[in-house]
Design an enzyme around this catalytic site. Structure first.
Site, PDB file in Angstrom:
ATOM      1  N   ARG A  48      19.119  -2.344  -6.171  1.00 36.57           N
ATOM      2  CA  ARG A  48      18.286  -1.324  -5.518  1.00 36.57           C
ATOM      3  C   ARG A  48      17.732  -0.388  -6.587  1.00 36.57           C
ATOM      4  O   ARG A  48      16.568  -0.020  -6.589  1.00 36.57           O
ATOM      5  CB  ARG A  48      19.075  -0.548  -4.448  1.00 36.57           C
ATOM      6  CG  ARG A  48      18.317   0.672  -3.936  1.00 36.57           C
ATOM      7  CD  ARG A  48      18.777   1.216  -2.592  1.00 36.57           C
ATOM      8  NE  ARG A  48      20.206   1.165  -2.388  1.00 36.57           N
ATOM      9  CZ  ARG A  48      21.119   1.945  -2.967  1.00 36.57           C
ATOM     10  NH1 ARG A  48      20.752   2.876  -3.816  1.00 36.57           N
ATOM     11  NH2 ARG A  48      22.413   1.785  -2.710  1.00 36.57           N
ATOM     12  N   TYR A  59      -6.535   4.103   5.986  1.00 30.71           N
ATOM     13  CA  TYR A  59      -5.909   2.957   6.648  1.00 30.71           C
ATOM     14  C   TYR A  59      -5.144   3.446   7.891  1.00 30.71           C
ATOM     15  O   TYR A  59      -4.461   4.471   7.839  1.00 30.71           O
ATOM     16  CB  TYR A  59      -4.960   2.300   5.633  1.00 30.71           C
ATOM     17  CG  TYR A  59      -4.179   1.151   6.195  1.00 30.71           C
ATOM     18  CD1 TYR A  59      -4.818  -0.051   6.487  1.00 30.71           C
ATOM     19  CD2 TYR A  59      -2.818   1.254   6.432  1.00 30.71           C
ATOM     20  CE1 TYR A  59      -4.097  -1.108   7.012  1.00 30.71           C
ATOM     21  CE2 TYR A  59      -2.093   0.201   6.954  1.00 30.71           C
ATOM     22  CZ  TYR A  59      -2.754  -0.984   7.240  1.00 30.71           C
ATOM     23  OH  TYR A  59      -2.048  -2.034   7.761  1.00 30.71           O
ATOM     24  N   ASP A 116      -5.256   5.831  -3.019  1.00 31.14           N
ATOM     25  CA  ASP A 116      -4.965   4.477  -2.524  1.00 31.14           C
ATOM     26  C   ASP A 116      -6.075   3.577  -3.074  1.00 31.14           C
ATOM     27  O   ASP A 116      -7.226   3.658  -2.667  1.00 31.14           O
ATOM     28  CB  ASP A 116      -4.944   4.470  -0.991  1.00 31.14           C
ATOM     29  CG  ASP A 116      -4.603   3.096  -0.409  1.00 31.14           C
ATOM     30  OD1 ASP A 116      -4.872   2.080  -1.068  1.00 31.14           O
ATOM     31  OD2 ASP A 116      -4.096   3.042   0.731  1.00 31.14           O
ATOM     32  N   LYS A 166      -2.724  -7.179  -0.379  1.00 25.69           N
ATOM     33  CA  LYS A 166      -4.125  -7.540  -0.296  1.00 25.69           C
ATOM     34  C   LYS A 166      -4.570  -8.249  -1.589  1.00 25.69           C
ATOM     35  O   LYS A 166      -4.059  -9.298  -1.886  1.00 25.69           O
ATOM     36  CB  LYS A 166      -4.946  -6.280   0.005  1.00 25.69           C
ATOM     37  CG  LYS A 166      -4.319  -5.381   1.099  1.00 25.69           C
ATOM     38  CD  LYS A 166      -4.273  -6.043   2.463  1.00 25.69           C
ATOM     39  CE  LYS A 166      -3.405  -5.290   3.471  1.00 25.69           C
ATOM     40  NZ  LYS A 166      -3.713  -3.892   3.662  1.00 25.69           N
TER      41      LYS A 166
HETATM   42  C1  LIG Z   1      -2.924  -2.755   4.206  1.00 24.34           C
HETATM   43  C2  LIG Z   1      -3.148  -1.397   3.672  1.00 24.34           C
HETATM   44  C3  LIG Z   1      -2.102  -0.478   3.563  1.00 24.34           C
HETATM   45  C4  LIG Z   1      -0.711  -0.785   4.065  1.00 24.34           C
HETATM   46  O1  LIG Z   1      -0.092  -1.791   3.313  1.00 24.34           O
HETATM   47  P1  LIG Z   1       0.996  -2.834   3.874  1.00 24.34           P
HETATM   48  O2  LIG Z   1       1.268  -3.682   2.698  1.00 24.34           O
HETATM   49  O3  LIG Z   1       0.362  -3.561   5.023  1.00 24.34           O
HETATM   50  O4  LIG Z   1       2.162  -2.040   4.326  1.00 24.34           O
HETATM   51  C5  LIG Z   1      -2.375   0.747   2.982  1.00 24.34           C
HETATM   52  N1  LIG Z   1      -3.609   1.067   2.549  1.00 24.34           N
HETATM   53  C6  LIG Z   1      -4.637   0.199   2.645  1.00 24.34           C
HETATM   54  C7  LIG Z   1      -5.972   0.612   2.147  1.00 24.34           C
HETATM   55  C8  LIG Z   1      -4.453  -1.054   3.220  1.00 24.34           C
HETATM   56  O5  LIG Z   1      -5.484  -1.899   3.320  1.00 24.34           O
END
Ligand SMILES: *Cc1c(COP(=O)(O)O)cnc(C)c1O
Length: 378
Positions: free
Chosen positions: A46, A98, A170, A195
């Site tokens: 962890r 998001y 982000d 992604k």
């Molecule tokens: C998908 C996404 C998230 C969340 O991520 P997960 O891996 O699905 O938990 C956060 N920000 C953006 C811009 C996203 O496209």
């Protein structure tokens, strides 16, 4: 090192013990100590695991920060970052973040006293106006999802620094291949690595990179305390994906440019949202702060019925949430990714029922255009 080279030679290359050219999957929870506290840098997985560590070093190098952190999902990463703050602290955030980010702030983290204001951060005066005496950070998503609005990172950092606030970005949509927010003075950059970074629709993961040793210490404390870490198998898979991020992003964008040209000229499409279009309201900023415009496009087909019909007809665009993978995906944000945002709020944001979002994959552009054409004209 140039970006493509860094993706392959950044971080920890290979395994010093065996010469293996890819970091092995250290499927292990605990580590032998020679005496109490005498170990080789790892005590318990962890706290730290060699495979996860290699991934964390890689994203650190690619984003150009002080330390990297890998989490079990993008949402776990975002939650951990916000958990560095205190009860009563206030964040100013991009209004079309998001859906999951909106949900965790308004339904979970608010219960722990974290306050928030959502504004259109592409308008800098709105950021300035939203800052309160208890504001601690400005949280940007740029470009946004699904309207692809772009916020000027450097100008936001200037405002934030003036008020002693952190800037958090982000960077999921751009990826560090096109945009490195820390280079503009941001303090924290984070990703849904599910992604583009993973890129193959086979791993859920989140990554964070921080700019200072203090932030690194604070975030490691939260990561180790709350435990939302990424396991070694997924860490390995993510590194495997990241090695080809450069060539994938180049191809995603080349395909996207061709599709955008087709969409702009199609009579059934009333509006196309893509920061690479010169008529996009934030085109100049997108061009200034990034080296590419990415593979995400949204477009309006006028009505819920038309959008529904379209997504049922496509063959190569799979109807699915998520984005950034080799296969092209199509979705209706109002009913899918953004369904957790109340309808009146979606209306305010401009996320209409006829809005369709595509994540352009790596198939042949001719096939993708033909597919959209037959679906639009069906
Ligand atoms: C998908 C996404 C998230 C969340 O991520 P997960 O891996 O699905 O938990 C956060 N920000 C953006 C811009 C996203 O496209």
């Amino acid at each position: 090192m140039k970006p493509k080279t860094k993706l392959i030679h950044g971080g920890i290359v290979g395994d010093p013990h065996t010469g293996a050219v890819s970091t092995p999957i250290y499927q292990v929870s605990t580590y032998k100590q020679e005496g109490v506290g005498q170990h080789k840098g790892f005590e318990y997985s962890r706290t730290g695991n060699p495979t996860r560590h290699a991934l964390e070093e890689l994203i650190k190098d690619v984003e150009g920060g002080q330390a990297g952190f890998a989490f079990a999902s993008g949402m776990a990463a975002i939650t951990a970052v916000v958990m560095m703050f205190q009860k009563g602290d206030h964040l100013v955030l991009t209004d079309d973040v998001y859906g999951g980010t909106y949900r965790v702030l308004t339904k979970v983290l608010n219960k722990f006293g974290i306050e928030h204001t959502f504004v259109d951060t592409s308008d800098l005066t709105q950021i300035e106006t939203a800052i309160q005496s208890n504001t601690v950070a400005v949280y940007l998503e740029t470009p946004t999802n699904p309207l692809l609005k772009v916020t000027d990172i450097e100008a936001t950092v200037q405002i934030a620094k003036h008020h002693n606030l952190l800037t958090i970005v982000d960077n999921t949509f751009s990826t560090p291949y096109w945009q490195t927010p820390l280079a503009f003075g941001a303090d924290i950059v984070l990703h849904s690595a599910t992604k583009y970074l993973g890129g193959h629709s086979d791993v859920v993961a989140g990554l964070v990179v921080v700019a200072t040793d203090q932030l690194a210490e604070d975030l490691h404390f939260v990561q180790n305390s709350t435990g939302g870490i990424l396991g070694p198998q997924d860490s390995w898979l993510l590194m495997r994906g990241m090695k080809t991020l450069g060539i994938r992003m180049e191809e995603h964008e080349a395909n996207t440019k061709k599709l955008v040209e087709f969409l702009v000229n199609h009579p059934q499409v009333s509006k196309v949202f893509y920061p690479g279009l010169p008529e996009h309201p934030n085109h100049a900023i997108a061009k200034k702060q990034g080296t590419g415009f990415g593979g995400m496009v949204s477009f309006d087909v006028g009505s819920e019925e038309a959008a529904d019909r379209l997504v049922k007809q496509t063959k190569f665009f799979t109807l699915a949430e998520s984005l950034g993978a080799v296969e092209s995906l199509i979705s209706i944000p109002a009913k899918m990714t953004h369904a957790s945002i109340p309808a009146d709020r979606r209306g305010e944001l401009g996320i209409t029922d006829g809005l369709v979002r595509i994540s352009v994959g790596l198939e042949d552009a001719e096939d993708l255009i033909a597919d959209l054409q037959q679906a639009l004209e069906a």
